[in-house]
Design an enzyme around this catalytic site. Structure first.
Site, PDB file in Angstrom:
ATOM      1  CG  ASP A 191       2.324   1.878   7.876  1.00 35.03           C
ATOM      2  OD1 ASP A 191       2.089   1.125   6.913  1.00 35.03           O
ATOM      3  OD2 ASP A 191       1.163   1.920   8.970  1.00 35.03           O
ATOM      4  CG  HIS A 223      -0.505   4.144  12.149  1.00 37.26           C
ATOM      5  ND1 HIS A 223      -1.911   3.503  12.413  1.00 37.26           N
ATOM      6  CD2 HIS A 223      -0.277   3.706  10.823  1.00 37.26           C
ATOM      7  CE1 HIS A 223      -1.999   2.666  11.309  1.00 37.26           C
ATOM      8  NE2 HIS A 223      -0.991   2.929  10.605  1.00 37.26           N
ATOM      9  CG  HIS A 228      -0.405   0.267   2.445  1.00 36.33           C
ATOM     10  ND1 HIS A 228      -0.458   1.535   3.040  1.00 36.33           N
ATOM     11  CD2 HIS A 228      -0.007  -0.558   3.520  1.00 36.33           C
ATOM     12  CE1 HIS A 228       0.028   1.827   4.315  1.00 36.33           C
ATOM     13  NE2 HIS A 228       0.318   0.366   4.537  1.00 36.33           N
ATOM     14  CD  GLU A 280      -3.135  -0.917   5.135  1.00 34.70           C
ATOM     15  OE1 GLU A 280      -3.083  -1.822   5.688  1.00 34.70           O
ATOM     16  OE2 GLU A 280      -2.694   0.215   5.408  1.00 34.70           O
ATOM     17  CD  GLU A 281      -2.266   3.061   7.163  1.00 34.50           C
ATOM     18  OE1 GLU A 281      -2.841   2.540   7.946  1.00 34.50           O
ATOM     19  OE2 GLU A 281      -0.829   2.943   7.210  1.00 34.50           O
ATOM     20  CG  ASP A 312       1.622  -2.874   5.633  1.00 36.27           C
ATOM     21  OD1 ASP A 312       2.503  -1.824   5.748  1.00 36.27           O
ATOM     22  OD2 ASP A 312       0.499  -2.888   5.700  1.00 36.27           O
TER      23      ASP A 312
END
Length: 438
Positions: free
Chosen positions: A137, A287, A125, A171-172, A200
């Site tokens: 990420d 994140h 992603h 994706e998130e 990922d």
């Protein structure tokens, strides 16, 4: 367990017959037909992968600090990847979808040639969360997949399978882009995908080396690569079902992949075998706004990028993946009737790099009159005991079984033992053979 005299005579006869059949069995199976080796996979230059990450960082910096779905930074990231692939000779397709009121994009890149009815697909992603630029990420997976695709072009690879690469949007928000792609594939097209490889987060700053345990062939391919460079791996559990392989798996497509860890904490045992800091998350910037270019472990990124190329080259060539190394003891060991002591059958393992895998396989062949009385353990070189069989199976005789043991905490080389004890009286039997496979 107590046996009557008549039953014990019958049991002894059964053992004798079993021994007779064993002595007349073929010594070995015919050797498999030789298969041409796959082209040697390249070493992926980590500097090239980091150059892509630098571009993703610059894009985020110029677009509000992130590359999230529906934001300008995401579209600029897709445009960057597409331009690289177009210039390298790929056929690219930009797929659009709508999520949360915004247009999202998937990028699909096909390499010309290969069997169109057997497609090997690799993907990652490309979107970040809104909180930061998402360099680990998942700039890390996206950059490594991109550089692997460019390596395919540089090599002008002509694999047996058709190679396809994908970069997923949103994706998130719940694997929205990859779900859209899979759900909109006709059934006939889904059936053509022989495997999907997902990447990922593969450059975590306090990294682990995790392999998806979904499709056995894909899993073994990655394990073979890491065994070859002396790095022990563990089965990936933290992200299970939480990344873009999930829609493919739900559609019945074989999946696999790599992961270096997110917000789970690295244990002392993991730090001992992989380095890094125990008691700390694999990625403390998961994140968060600090998931920048500084949030990458170059060694993990390099190893995982090379592993991607290794898998694409080998699986793309449809080369059979050999099982791990096997070691066997075929010497008979008599099992004393209870209350006799436990007996062991040893195997000396050498030449295996690193730790045993989390899927260490133990094949057991015990000829016995009452397997419900047997306690069977695998004893590791350091004395750790893994129970395989504990007085189950009722009145059935013999124990011919394959067990899978998570022995990833054990160094593979050394003396492994199969330990067997008869826990109740009036039985006869022996260890016929056993084998351990890494």
């Amino acid at each position: 367990m107590s046996l009557s005299v008549s039953r014990r005579l019958a049991a002894v006869t059964a053992i004798a017959v079993a021994g007779l059949f064993a002595s007349t069995a073929p010594a070995a199976l015919a050797a498999p037909t030789a298969v041409a080796a796959a082209p040697a996979p390249p070493d992926i230059p980590v500097a090239n992968v980091k150059a892509h990450l630098a571009q993703f960082q610059s894009i985020a910096t110029a677009n509000g600090g992130n590359r999230a779905h529906g934001r300008a930074g995401y579209k600029a990231s897709i445009d960057y990847v597409k331009a690289k692939l177009d210039a390298a000779g790929f056929t690219t397709t930009l797929q659009t979808f709508t999520s949360s009121g915004a247009t999202g994009y998937n990028l699909i890149a096909d390499w010309p040639g290969g069997d169109p009815n057997s497609v090997l697909m690799s993907g990652s992603h490309l979107d970040s969360v809104t909180a930061g630029p998402g360099i680990n990420d998942n700039g890390s997976g996206s950059a490594a997949v991109l550089e692997t695709a460019l390596a395919v072009s540089r090599a002008q690879l002509q694999p047996t399978k058709h190679l396809r690469f994908g970069w997923w949007g949103a994706e998130e928000l719940g694997m929205v882009g990859s779900k859209y792609y899979v759900n909109n594939l006709p059934s006939a097209e889904k059936a053509k995908i022989s495997g999907y490889l997902n990447f990922d987060m593969i450059g975590s700053p306090n990294p682990g080396y995790f392999v998806y345990d979904d499709d056995p062939t894909i899993e073994q391919t990655f394990k073979n690569y890491y065994a070859g460079i002396g790095i022990p791996t563990e089965i990936e559990t933290e992200g299970d079902g939480r990344s873009d392989h999930a829609p493919f798996k739900s559609a019945g497509i074989p999946v696999g992949g790599l992961f270096s860890g997110a917000d789970y904490t690295k244990t002392a045992a993991q730090a001992q075998k992989w380095g890094g800091t125990s008691g700390q998350a694999f990625d403390r910037c998961y994140h968060a706004s600090c998931d920048t270019s500084a949030n990458i472990n170059d060694t993990a990124l390099d190893r995982n990028a090379d592993a991607i190329a290794y898998a694409v080259w080998n699986l793309g060539a449809a080369t059979p993946v050999p099982p791990g190394q096997s070691f066997e003891n075929t010497a008979d060991v008599n099992i004393p009737d209870s209350p006799g002591a436990a007996v062991t059958s040893p195997i000396t393992v050498s030449g295996v790099t690193g730790n045993a895998p989390a899927t260490t396989k133990v094949d057991v062949n015990i000829v016995h009159t009452y397997r419900g009385d047997l306690v069977v353990d695998l004893v590791a070189p350091d004395g750790t005991v893994y129970n395989l069989h504990n007085r189950s199976g009722g009145s059935a005789d013999n124990l011919v079984q394959t067990y899978t043991v998570n022995a990833s905490g054990e160094v593979a080389n050394g003396v492994w033992k199969l330990q067997v004890k008869d826990a109740a009286a009036q039985d006869t039997g022996y260890i016929n053979s056993w084998k351990i496979t890494f």
